[in-house]
Design an enzyme around this catalytic site. Structure first.
Site, PDB file in Angstrom:
ATOM      1  N   SER A 135       0.894  -0.997   0.531  1.00 28.26           N
ATOM      2  CA  SER A 135      -0.044  -0.524  -0.397  1.00 28.26           C
ATOM      3  C   SER A 135       0.601   2.068   0.323  1.00 28.26           C
ATOM      4  CB  SER A 135      -1.136   0.077   1.394  1.00 28.26           C
ATOM      5  OG  SER A 135      -0.110  -0.117   2.359  1.00 28.26           O
ATOM      6  N   GLU A 157       0.462 -11.911  -1.757  1.00 28.28           N
ATOM      7  CA  GLU A 157      -1.219 -12.375  -2.966  1.00 28.28           C
ATOM      8  C   GLU A 157      -1.445 -13.613  -3.306  1.00 28.28           C
ATOM      9  OE1 GLU A 157      -2.707  -8.801  -4.516  1.00 28.28           O
ATOM     10  OE2 GLU A 157      -1.289  -7.280  -3.008  1.00 28.28           O
ATOM     11  N   GLU A 186      -8.580 -10.242   3.080  1.00 31.39           N
ATOM     12  CA  GLU A 186      -9.290  -8.610   2.940  1.00 31.39           C
ATOM     13  C   GLU A 186     -10.782  -8.971   2.115  1.00 31.39           C
ATOM     14  OE1 GLU A 186      -6.257  -5.908   0.767  1.00 31.39           O
ATOM     15  OE2 GLU A 186      -7.765  -4.963   0.609  1.00 31.39           O
TER      16      GLU A 186
HETATM   17  O1  KIV Z   1      -0.210  -3.016   1.510  1.00 27.02           O
HETATM   18  C1  KIV Z   1      -0.955  -2.945   2.434  1.00 27.02           C
HETATM   19  O2  KIV Z   1      -1.264  -2.415   3.204  1.00 27.02           O
HETATM   20  C2  KIV Z   1      -1.362  -4.238   2.783  1.00 27.02           C
HETATM   21  C3  KIV Z   1      -2.907  -4.268   3.807  1.00 27.02           C
HETATM   22  C4  KIV Z   1      -3.684  -4.270   3.560  1.00 27.02           C
HETATM   23  C5  KIV Z   1      -3.398  -5.790   4.631  1.00 27.02           C
HETATM   24  O3  KIV Z   1      -1.220  -5.526   2.042  1.00 27.02           O
END
Ligand code: KIV
Length: 260
Positions: A48, A116, A183
């Site tokens: 993220s 993922e 998620e």
């Molecule tokens: O990239 C991220 O911050 C995540 C979280 C939302 C679990 O994968």
């Protein structure tokens, strides 16, 4: 932060004891240190990063070099928390790439890696775990697939998705993942997965029944007023407070208000 270092075993034992796991993201030294001082046991340098720090439209633009840079910064905080890091888009397409890139993140200071997928990546998961690097799974809405999927959609709403999530969670646990992020999974399916697998489930937008919850810290703190967030109500309006303090300081510098 003082106290016993949090390990993968600590996180797994929390599920066994029925203790909820609070996890947050961090991308640099001060945020990691602050979250650690607040006692958060699991800190994730998430990809993220791409949206909340680097200004990309989604996570598919984040590179290994960018992840390494931010993992190094976070690791310099030497957190008591377990420090996990995301494997970026296309960094684990083959088993060899998965192991090599997990090792790069570990060398940068990550104590666990997250990627993922479910049954489609179990070979990579087994190889990463065999190389001595703990693995955190991620199922449900997979942000690295946002372009193929045309948006961020809730998963588990129909029977095929429900069964696929169950099989994926079981496959990740069998392959040696120490926990799994869920998620945007429907709360009922998230509850079922939580009961079905021996490893902790850590939800984001997946209802209250997971073994833990994870949030993107800038979302929790209200640092990103430009995005419409459905799964999190910010606990602070940091963006507004920053604007206010900066405006006041600027007026002070310009001689229009008494200096603080
Ligand atoms: O990239 C991220 O911050 C995540 C979280 C939302 C679990 O994968």
């Amino acid at each position: 932060m003082t106290g016993t270092k949090v390990t993968v075993e600590t996180i797994r034992a929390m599920k066994a004891r029925g203790e909820k796991i609070a996890a947050l993201t961090a991308y640099d030294f001060p945020m990691t240190r602050l979250l650690d001082e607040a006692g958060v046991p699991l800190i994730l340098v998430g990809d993220s990063l791409g949206m909340v720090v680097l200004g990309y439209p989604d996570t598919t633009h984040v590179t290994m070099a960018e992840m390494e840079h931010h993992v190094r910064a976070a690791a310099r905080a030497k957190p008591r928390a377990l420090l996990a890091a995301d494997m970026p888009y296309q960094s684990y397409t083959t088993v060899a790439d998965a192991v090599a890139n997990a090792q790069r993140l570990a060398a940068a200071g990550a104590e666990a890696v997250k990627a993922e997928g479910g049954r489609d990546i179990v070979e990579q998961v087994r190889a990463i775990v065999s190389s001595g690097i703990p693995f955190l799974g991620h199922l449900g809405m997979l942000p690295q697939h946002v372009l193929e999927e045309g948006g961020y959609h809730v998963k588990g709403k129909n029977e095929p998705e429900h069964q696929a999530l169950l099989a994926d969670a079981q496959a990740l646990a069998a392959a040696g993942a120490f926990a799994v992020v869920l998620e945007l999974v429907t709360p009922l399916v998230a509850k079922e997965l939580t009961q079905a697998v021996p490893i902790p489930t850590i939800g984001i937008g997946a209802g209250p029944h997971c073994d833990g919850q994870v949030l993107v810290t800038p979302d929790l703190l209200g640092m990103l007023p430009w995005y419409d967030l459905k799964h999190v109500k910010p606990k602070l309006n940091a963006a507004e407070q920053m604007r206010k303090v900066v405006k006041e300081w600027k007026l002070g510098v310009e001689g229009q208000m008494p200096k603080h």
